[in-house]
Write an enzyme that holds these catalytic residues in place. Structure first.
Site, PDB file in Angstrom:
ATOM      1  N   LYS A 116      -2.873  -1.901   7.710  1.00 24.02           N
ATOM      2  CA  LYS A 116      -4.109  -1.636   8.445  1.00 24.02           C
ATOM      3  C   LYS A 116      -4.045  -2.312   9.808  1.00 24.02           C
ATOM      4  CE  LYS A 116      -7.138  -0.990   4.459  1.00 24.02           C
ATOM      5  NZ  LYS A 116      -8.348  -1.441   3.756  1.00 24.02           N
ATOM      6  N   HIS A 132      -2.547   2.056  -5.859  1.00 20.90           N
ATOM      7  CA  HIS A 132      -3.295   0.838  -5.575  1.00 20.90           C
ATOM      8  C   HIS A 132      -3.493  -0.009  -6.824  1.00 20.90           C
ATOM      9  CE1 HIS A 132      -4.812  -0.599  -1.776  1.00 20.90           C
ATOM     10  NE2 HIS A 132      -5.819  -1.199  -2.391  1.00 20.90           N
ATOM     11  N   ARG A 185      -0.762  -2.399  -6.831  1.00 13.37           N
ATOM     12  CA  ARG A 185      -1.030  -3.460  -5.845  1.00 13.37           C
ATOM     13  C   ARG A 185      -2.009  -4.478  -6.422  1.00 13.37           C
ATOM     14  NH1 ARG A 185      -1.181  -4.659  -0.217  1.00 13.37           N
ATOM     15  NH2 ARG A 185      -3.242  -5.178   0.609  1.00 13.37           N
ATOM     16  N   TYR A 244      -9.668 -11.061  -6.516  1.00 10.24           N
ATOM     17  CA  TYR A 244      -8.738 -11.179  -7.631  1.00 10.24           C
ATOM     18  C   TYR A 244      -9.020 -12.406  -8.476  1.00 10.24           C
ATOM     19  CZ  TYR A 244      -6.327  -7.447  -5.236  1.00 10.24           C
ATOM     20  OH  TYR A 244      -6.041  -6.244  -4.634  1.00 10.24           O
ATOM     21  N   ARG A 254       0.862  -1.180   0.000  1.00  8.42           N
ATOM     22  CA  ARG A 254       0.000   0.000   0.000  1.00  8.42           C
ATOM     23  C   ARG A 254       0.899   1.230   0.000  1.00  8.42           C
ATOM     24  NH1 ARG A 254      -2.143  -3.452   4.103  1.00  8.42           N
ATOM     25  NH2 ARG A 254      -4.200  -4.292   3.598  1.00  8.42           N
ATOM     26  N   HIS A 257      -3.927  -9.155   3.935  1.00  8.26           N
ATOM     27  CA  HIS A 257      -5.369  -9.165   4.128  1.00  8.26           C
ATOM     28  C   HIS A 257      -5.717 -10.001   5.354  1.00  8.26           C
ATOM     29  CE1 HIS A 257      -6.259  -8.234  -0.379  1.00  8.26           C
ATOM     30  NE2 HIS A 257      -6.054  -7.141   0.329  1.00  8.26           N
TER      31      HIS A 257
END
Length: 325
Positions: free
Chosen positions: A203, A271, A274, A306, A178, A297
């Site tokens: 995150k 992004h 990414r 994806y 990110r 994630h």
């Protein structure tokens, strides 16, 4: 609602009974103070700067809406008052993603207040989350992405910090970082011998280890071989022209500038690289669980989008190539 369609604001008093209501009312705080306490709690919990910024912005707008008639007490809020505020946001024609984020911020605030015993219950839990359209991320083709990075490596634009620019591209695409994780990297986060990066700014302030390849390693060594500006930030890996830590806005501008100049595409953003990292790995046969770990994630369902991108690409190829399509 009024005939004009505007929302008629009102103050709502919770219908608590007798001494029970009086007990809660005696410990009530003003909304402005409640938001300050919540922000301080987030800082103590070591929330990321990105989280603090978003919560701060959303709750400041929430406070401004209700402060037109004075600073209300938090015990005055119920589901009807929050639906009124949400209707105001709908009138502004905000995107569903923005509505969902703002509602999540308010939910987090009242969850904190409920935990602290400042409100009887969380009224935001009764508000239905606006549905967001299911959109697949736009992913540049592998040849397009590699071609752009190779063009950056030629220094065709004769940029003053061309080696740093190349490293930005190599880490975003080669590691799937990110943009906040990229600009948060320190020199001590890089294991140059084993080719591992410790990503600390994801995150939830979680840490993960991400490998980097030969191309990124070459770009890193070339960048670090250049003398650093006197007085620059000694911890940061990436610097701007003033020797300060490179910011995420600068990275976005950097990518857009290169993409327009070298490929004529004004839509490239960090992004997207990414997304390209994950999608291209999946197309090459990488395990979905491994991609989940590399991306950081928390849930596999987030990574599974994806697979939908790959299936959409497969159908496009089929429609173009098969005679019976």
């Amino acid at each position: 609602r009024r005939a004009s369609g505007s929302v008629t604001r009102r103050r709502v008093t919770p219908k608590f009974a007798g001494a029970h209501w009086q007990r809660w009312r005696n410990i009530s705080v003003l909304l402005s103070e409640a938001i300050s306490r919540f922000a301080e709690d987030l800082r103590r919990a070591n929330a990321s700067p990105h989280t603090l910024k978003n919560y701060g912005s959303d709750l400041a707008q929430f406070r401004e809406y209700f402060e037109r008639a004075g600073d209300p007490e938090v015990t005055e809020f119920d589901a009807l008052a929050l639906r009124e505020w949400l209707g105001h946001l709908y009138q502004q024609k905000l995107a569903p993603a923005s509505l969902r984020r703002k509602l999540a911020s308010v939910r987090a605030l009242f969850a904190f207040l409920h935990k602290q015993g400042l409100v009887r219950k969380n009224p935001a839990k009764l508000i239905r989350t606006p549905k967001a359209p299911q959109r697949l991320p736009r992913v540049p083709e592998e040849s397009q992405t590699v071609g752009l990075i190779e063009a950056v490596a030629t220094d065709r634009l004769e940029r003053p910090m061309a080696k740093r620019d190349l490293l930005v591209f190599e880490l975003l695409y080669g590691c799937g970082l990110r943009v906040s994780e990229l600009v948060g990297l320190n020199l001590t986060d890089i294991d140059r011998q084993e080719r591992w990066i410790r990503v600390r700014h994801g995150k939830g302030r979680k840490e993960r280890q991400v490998p980097f390849g030969e191309k990124a390693s070459q770009a890193l060594e070339a960048y670090l071989s250049e003398p650093r500006k006197e007085g620059c930030d000694g911890e940061a890996l990436l610097h701007n022209t003033h020797g300060q830590r490179l910011g995420d806005r600068s990275v976005r501008h950097l990518l857009k500038m290169y993409s327009i100049a070298l490929s004529g595409d004004p839509t490239l953003h960090p992004h997207a690289l990414r997304h390209a990292f994950a999608t291209h790995l999946l197309r090459s046969g990488a395990d979905l669980r491994a991609i989940q770990e590399l991306l950081g994630h928390a849930q596999l369902s987030t990574t599974q989008k994806y697979t939908q991108v790959s299936l959409a690409d497969l159908m496009t190829v089929y429609d173009k190539a098969h005679r019976k399509a």
